[in-house]
Design an enzyme around this catalytic site. Sequence first.
Site, short mmCIF file in Angstrom:
data_model
loop_
_atom_site.label_atom_id
_atom_site.label_comp_id
_atom_site.label_asym_id
_atom_site.label_seq_id
_atom_site.Cartn_x
_atom_site.Cartn_y
_atom_site.Cartn_z
N GLU A 1 -19.58 8.91 -13.24
CA GLU A 1 -19.31 9.81 -12.11
C GLU A 1 -18.58 11.08 -12.53
OE1 GLU A 1 -20.16 6.20 -11.56
OE2 GLU A 1 -18.01 6.35 -11.71
N GLY B 1 -15.58 -10.18 10.05
CA GLY B 1 -14.88 -11.38 9.59
C GLY B 1 -14.59 -11.34 8.10
N HIS C 1 -19.44 -18.16 16.55
CA HIS C 1 -18.83 -18.49 15.25
C HIS C 1 -19.23 -19.91 14.81
CE1 HIS C 1 -14.90 -18.33 12.63
NE2 HIS C 1 -15.96 -18.61 11.93
N GLU D 1 -12.55 -0.83 -5.80
CA GLU D 1 -13.55 -0.17 -4.97
C GLU D 1 -13.54 -0.64 -3.52
OE1 GLU D 1 -13.91 -1.13 -8.02
OE2 GLU D 1 -14.87 0.48 -9.17
N GLY E 1 -15.54 6.34 -12.76
CA GLY E 1 -15.94 5.82 -14.05
C GLY E 1 -16.69 6.90 -14.81
N SER E 2 -17.12 6.59 -16.01
CA SER E 2 -17.76 7.63 -16.85
C SER E 2 -19.02 8.18 -16.20
CB SER E 2 -18.06 7.07 -18.24
OG SER E 2 -18.78 5.85 -18.11
N HIS F 1 -18.47 3.51 -8.90
CA HIS F 1 -18.88 3.44 -10.30
C HIS F 1 -20.09 2.52 -10.44
CE1 HIS F 1 -18.70 3.65 -14.50
NE2 HIS F 1 -18.10 2.53 -14.74
C1 LIG Z 1 -13.53 -12.16 2.08
C2 LIG Z 1 -13.28 -13.42 2.83
N1 LIG Z 1 -13.04 -14.56 2.18
C3 LIG Z 1 -12.75 -15.70 2.86
C4 LIG Z 1 -12.76 -15.71 4.23
C5 LIG Z 1 -12.50 -17.00 5.00
N2 LIG Z 1 -11.27 -16.93 5.80
C6 LIG Z 1 -11.29 -16.74 7.13
S1 LIG Z 1 -9.79 -16.76 7.82
C7 LIG Z 1 -9.04 -17.00 6.34
C8 LIG Z 1 -7.56 -17.15 6.25
C9 LIG Z 1 -6.83 -15.85 6.31
O1 LIG Z 1 -5.48 -16.08 6.01
P1 LIG Z 1 -4.33 -15.20 6.57
O2 LIG Z 1 -4.63 -13.77 6.45
O3 LIG Z 1 -3.06 -15.69 5.97
O4 LIG Z 1 -4.34 -15.50 8.14
P2 LIG Z 1 -4.03 -16.87 8.90
O5 LIG Z 1 -5.29 -17.64 8.89
O6 LIG Z 1 -2.94 -17.55 8.17
O7 LIG Z 1 -3.67 -16.42 10.25
C10 LIG Z 1 -9.98 -17.09 5.31
C11 LIG Z 1 -9.66 -17.31 3.89
C12 LIG Z 1 -13.08 -14.50 4.88
N3 LIG Z 1 -13.13 -14.41 6.21
N4 LIG Z 1 -13.31 -13.37 4.17
#
Ligand SMILES: Cc1ncc(C[n+]2csc(CCOP(=O)(O)OP(=O)(O)O)c2C)c(N)n1
Length: 523
Positions: free
Chosen positions: A28, A396, A277, A47, A25-26, A70
């Site tokens: 940088e 995750g 989890h 990003e 961006g500007s 940026h």
């Molecule tokens: C940035 C983010 N947003 C939302 C989630 C919640 N989340 C966990 S698993 C999942 C589904 C992922 O879907 P996909 O890649 O199609 O895999 P599948 O579950 O179908 O095996 C989501 C949305 C997350 N872990 N990270």
Amino acid sequence: MATVREVTFGLLREFGIRRIFGNPGSTELTLFKDFPADFSYVLGLQESVAVGMADGYAQATRNAALVNLHSAVGVGHAMGNVFTAYRNRTPLVITAGQQSRSLLQMEPFLFSTQPTELPKPYVKWSCEPARAEDVPAAIARAYYLAMQPPCGPTFVSVPIDDWDAEAEPLHARQVSTRIAPDATALQRLSAALGRSQRPVFVVGGAVDRDGAWDALVRLAEMHGAVVWTSPLIGRCSFPEDHRLYAGQLPAFREEICARLAPHDVVVAMGAPIFTYHAEGHGPYLPPGIQAFQLTEDPDWAASALAGESIVGSVGLSIEALLATPRAGGPAGQQGRAAAPRLALTDPLTDAMLVQALQDLRPADSIIVEEAPSTRGPVQRYLPISRPESFFTCASGGLGHSMPAAVGVALGMADRNAARKVIALIGDGSAMYAIQSLWSAAQLKLPITFVIVNNARYQALHHFSQRFGIESPVGTDLPGIDFVQLAKAQGCEGVRVTRAAELENALRAALAAPRPTLVEVVVT
Ligand SMILES: Cc1ncc(C[n+]2csc(CCOP(=O)(O)OP(=O)(O)O)c2C)c(N)n1
Ligand SMILES: [Mg+2]
């Protein structure tokens, strides 16, 4: 006198850094004046993609990667993968542009109000130097801290006019970062292992990061210890086709207790005790088991709810434990049974896909995975058997592994250790960072992108059962054409809907000299 820019590029050279990941961006642009011919800029079209690529690159090259963002908005977009780099223990030096110092009182366009606070708490250190001439020293400090285990991202905000200021020369220093564990504590662990009839190891990513894969195999064989992978980690640290390998622990308290119950001594190696989890009940460890933890992270040691923690380099700890031979030979234990072969029939499942990939992939290929509900089949049908061969996000946070695959492929090539990189990505996960395909195409990296298309966020369907939810809202993903998305960004692509097409499609993609996407429709 040299400029801050010249001193910084000289310092980066001495750190072995020749690539800058980013999205400009500007604020940088002044960094890039007279851009040195021996450096290259790796452009990510968002990003988060730039940070994900840098994460994979840093892990592959075993050196901190430099990311330039940026000001406020770029850091904001990047945060998801900064969080993941923090959890992955990936060393990153992140610089972000800032408005001119002389304007900062006046709320100028694009400026970051509290630049050093913005990326916290997912950076180990954050600074906007008090004077322009302090920028190189701040970047040096950011580098050494990023590289100090537990590694992670660090952040320096640099006002636009700083790069042209004059600065004193600054050279890289030698900093040895491995901290030896307490020898007396290790003797207690050695004695416990020596007495143990049924030892078990729970291993995290630190073993592979420390280059201690072979040493861990020797230690497990010496004691006859069963080896589990710690829940939700970012790297594989033990051969998953080894007779002592048991599988990956689920991230749930009761299930972990049940799996560890047959054992008398458990050692978490470069892993927390443990990662959960969802809420659990009952004891954290089965009754009567003696627990130890080897970790480079004082925070993991402090937050463990049971057992004795030994802080220090996990690699050095394992090496030290090998020095005490076990009397009377290894315990007679076995890991898991081999997975049964699946027939390749319609309708295709993710397990069939993963088995076919395992059959066809080069033995030294690298898997970069982000396909949440396919993780189980990957564990079963796609065993990792070599070091530095499996990467995923330990956070995750989706949107990491697609760009990380690009960074891993680039990093291995820069290390003159190019290996086939296979990105195994869920349809949902792919859409968080689909621009990675464009970077892969521009860099001409022969990555095989395999999209597991189940037209939904399957993991959330599965998880929602824990809460008694039949069908969660916002989890269906119909109508995404991944082949068109690939072609639009310069990658070849092919869609597989039937079992009979699968193996040929994978074979062709694995042999292609350019990035290729295989979209596999599964039930
Ligand atoms: C940035 C983010 N947003 C939302 C989630 C919640 N989340 C966990 S698993 C999942 C589904 C992922 O879907 P996909 O890649 O199609 O895999 P599948 O579950 O179908 O095996 C989501 C949305 C997350 N872990 N990270
Ligand atoms: Mg899906």
